[in-house]
Design a protein around this motif. Structure first.
Motif, PDB file in Angstrom:
ATOM      1  N   UNK A  16      42.800  72.953  29.736  1.00  0.00           N
ATOM      2  CA  UNK A  16      43.659  73.531  28.702  1.00  0.00           C
ATOM      3  C   UNK A  16      44.459  74.723  29.151  1.00  0.00           C
ATOM      4  N   UNK A  17      44.834  74.762  30.425  1.00  0.00           N
ATOM      5  CA  UNK A  17      45.582  75.894  30.949  1.00  0.00           C
ATOM      6  C   UNK A  17      47.076  75.798  30.732  1.00  0.00           C
ATOM      7  N   UNK A  18      47.810  76.471  31.581  1.00  0.00           N
ATOM      8  CA  UNK A  18      49.250  76.634  31.404  1.00  0.00           C
ATOM      9  C   UNK A  18      50.023  75.318  31.450  1.00  0.00           C
ATOM     10  N   UNK A  49      43.560  75.036  39.882  1.00  0.00           N
ATOM     11  CA  UNK A  49      44.144  76.067  40.751  1.00  0.00           C
ATOM     12  C   UNK A  49      43.619  77.414  40.252  1.00  0.00           C
ATOM     13  N   UNK A  50      42.720  78.028  41.010  1.00  0.00           N
ATOM     14  CA  UNK A  50      42.043  79.240  40.532  1.00  0.00           C
ATOM     15  C   UNK A  50      43.000  80.406  40.336  1.00  0.00           C
ATOM     16  N   UNK A  51      43.976  80.554  41.214  1.00  0.00           N
ATOM     17  CA  UNK A  51      44.947  81.635  41.034  1.00  0.00           C
ATOM     18  C   UNK A  51      45.706  81.459  39.729  1.00  0.00           C
ATOM     19  N   UNK A  52      46.077  80.232  39.451  1.00  0.00           N
ATOM     20  CA  UNK A  52      46.800  79.969  38.205  1.00  0.00           C
ATOM     21  C   UNK A  52      45.877  80.170  37.008  1.00  0.00           C
ATOM     22  N   UNK A  53      44.613  79.802  37.170  1.00  0.00           N
ATOM     23  CA  UNK A  53      43.624  80.030  36.109  1.00  0.00           C
ATOM     24  C   UNK A  53      43.508  81.516  35.792  1.00  0.00           C
ATOM     25  N   UNK A  54      43.404  82.329  36.821  1.00  0.00           N
ATOM     26  CA  UNK A  54      43.238  83.777  36.611  1.00  0.00           C
ATOM     27  C   UNK A  54      44.480  84.382  35.964  1.00  0.00           C
ATOM     28  N   UNK A  55      45.638  83.991  36.442  1.00  0.00           N
ATOM     29  CA  UNK A  55      46.874  84.541  35.878  1.00  0.00           C
ATOM     30  C   UNK A  55      47.016  84.150  34.411  1.00  0.00           C
ATOM     31  N   UNK A 113      44.556  83.107  32.336  1.00  0.00           N
ATOM     32  CA  UNK A 113      43.484  83.673  31.534  1.00  0.00           C
ATOM     33  C   UNK A 113      43.716  85.125  31.171  1.00  0.00           C
ATOM     34  N   UNK A 114      44.174  85.906  32.149  1.00  0.00           N
ATOM     35  CA  UNK A 114      44.463  87.327  31.854  1.00  0.00           C
ATOM     36  C   UNK A 114      45.584  87.452  30.834  1.00  0.00           C
ATOM     37  N   UNK A 115      46.557  86.549  30.897  1.00  0.00           N
ATOM     38  CA  UNK A 115      47.685  86.611  29.966  1.00  0.00           C
ATOM     39  C   UNK A 115      47.316  86.243  28.536  1.00  0.00           C
ATOM     40  N   UNK A 116      46.176  85.584  28.344  1.00  0.00           N
ATOM     41  CA  UNK A 116      45.742  85.296  26.972  1.00  0.00           C
ATOM     42  C   UNK A 116      44.545  86.165  26.576  1.00  0.00           C
ATOM     43  N   UNK A 117      44.248  87.179  27.406  1.00  0.00           N
ATOM     44  CA  UNK A 117      43.286  88.186  26.994  1.00  0.00           C
ATOM     45  C   UNK A 117      41.857  87.994  27.430  1.00  0.00           C
ATOM     46  N   UNK A 118      41.598  87.085  28.377  1.00  0.00           N
ATOM     47  CA  UNK A 118      40.238  86.892  28.866  1.00  0.00           C
ATOM     48  C   UNK A 118      39.997  87.838  30.045  1.00  0.00           C
ATOM     49  N   UNK A 119      38.853  88.488  30.059  1.00  0.00           N
ATOM     50  CA  UNK A 119      38.527  89.419  31.139  1.00  0.00           C
ATOM     51  C   UNK A 119      38.488  88.687  32.480  1.00  0.00           C
TER      52      UNK A 119
END
Length: 392
Positions: free
Chosen positions: A19-21, A50-56, A58-64
């Motif tokens: 359910x990512x970008x 793609x973990x980098x894309x996951x992190x970017x 996730x941070x943009x939707x407010x997940x630590x």
């Protein structure tokens, strides 16, 4: 009526797989779960391969950042170590991954909310049902259109005999966005849907008609399919053996008959689900293109249009009213209702309130198994010369 007040003691600690970008379905899940801000709290995610894309993302939707993970296995393992670890996970990934992720989640002590269709085989569904019972967990299915509250009005009117004896169940879910074969190669969300290794044995039967089939079961729970006859086509030849169009005939108990047309090549159609339940005295008709209206047609009398949010509707319908009459509701509200119902089921399960669970109407593991059975039986019929096959 719903106004956002809490229905459970505290929000459920929630994580998401997929359910990512790159996929719109994740936004539907978050819209549904977080609508009231009192049922779920999004704390963790393995949103992307793609973990980098996951992190970017996730941070943009407010997940630590320390609760963003490279894969679901890592997320389940690390969250289990935390005193505030997630307790429910949504699975918003392609079909072929659902079984292994659901099984891993249950073994990690998590409740599960999974995309449809659940799995490829009925046997997998039965195995997961047994595991969920052993673990004391809920498995819900995101039949996201089933939260339109006027479906509960249909259910009540049919139950009360307001259309007489049910004779016919007419179903349709079609759109034209599969007419262009180029999307099979270019659109990320389309590529895996037309790959049998990832989508399973069907395209539109699984991707579309399972929604409408569940909705028909929701409004007519007293009628169960006994046998089906399916004829499916691949009008875009490169999709074979997966179908982009299908017609299904159904025989139910008590002599009720039905049919379903499902298609991704209904050129010009802008995506619509249609349910018409025909009785001996009257008919009811619902179209998700106009989800705020229910048509009631009594033979020999003027047609009636029942409007969402009005006091003349049954309490079971108005209990999930959000905006009140005169204000349009839509798919986001339907998803929110589905997620809320699953949250209530999880809360009841956590409290050991099995009596409350028995009374709840939501897309549970049994609905998910019926969806798998629907697909496999339709495919079996079509691939064996369009013959009637038992639904058992």
């Amino acid at each position: 009526m719903l106004n956002g007040e809490k229905k459970i003691e505290r929000p459920l600690r929630w994580g998401v797989v997929g359910g990512g970008r790159t996929g719109q379905v994740g936004y539907k899940h978050r819209t549904g779960a977080l609508r009231d801000n009192t049922a779920y709290q999004l704390l963790a995610g393995a949103f992307d391969v793609d973990f980098d894309r996951c992190k970017d993302f996730g941070k943009n939707i407010g997940v630590a950042e320390d609760r963003l993970y490279p894969d679901y296995k890592t997320m389940f393992e690390e969250e289990a170590k935390r005193p505030d670890g997630i307790e429910v996970v949504s699975i918003a990934t392609p079909n072929f991954t659902h079984y292994e992720i659901t099984k891993a989640a249950l073994n990690a002590g998590l409740h599960v909310i999974c995309e449809k269709p659940l799995f490829f085989k009925v046997e997998q569904g039965e195995e997961i049902k047994k595991l969920a019972e052993e673990k004391g967990k809920i498995v819900g299915v995101t039949y996201g259109f089933s939260g339109f509250q006027l479906l509960l009005q249909m259910r009540k009117m049919i139950e009360d005999g307001m259309i007489g004896d049910v004779h016919m169940i007419e179903l349709r879910y079609t759109h034209g966005f599969g007419c262009d074969a180029l999307a099979d190669k270019k659109a990320e969300g389309q590529k895996w849907r037309v790959n049998p290794a990832k989508s399973g044995p069907s395209f539109v039967l699984g991707d579309l008609s399972t929604h409408t089939f569940y909705m028909s079961q929701l409004v007519c729970p007293q009628y169960r399919v006994k046998e089906v006859l399916c004829d499916r086509q691949s009008f875009v030849k490169s999709r074979a053996p997966l179908e982009d169009n299908a017609y299904v005939l159904m025989h139910y108990n008590d002599g009720v008959v039905g049919r379903m047309w499902v298609s991704a090549v209904d050129a010009g159609s802008m995506d619509s689900q249609h349910l018409r339940i025909v009785g001996s005295k009257a008919s009811l008709e619902f179209n998700d293109w106009q989800p705020n209206e229910l048509i009631y047609e009594v033979q020999g009398k003027p047609n009636q249009t029942l409007h969402r949010g009005m006091p003349y509707l049954d309490d079971s319908c108005n209990a999930y009213e959000r905006m009140a009459a005169l204000h349009t509701e839509g798919l986001g509200d339907s998803w929110a209702n589905v997620y809320l119902k699953i949250a209530l089921a999880i809360d009841a399960k956590n409290r050991g309130d099995e009596e409350a669970l028995k009374k709840m109407v939501y897309p549970d593991i049994n609905a998910g198994i019926d969806g798998i059975r629907w697909i496999t039986k339709c495919v079996e019929s079509a691939d064996n010369g369009n013959k009637w096959v038992s639904f058992d």
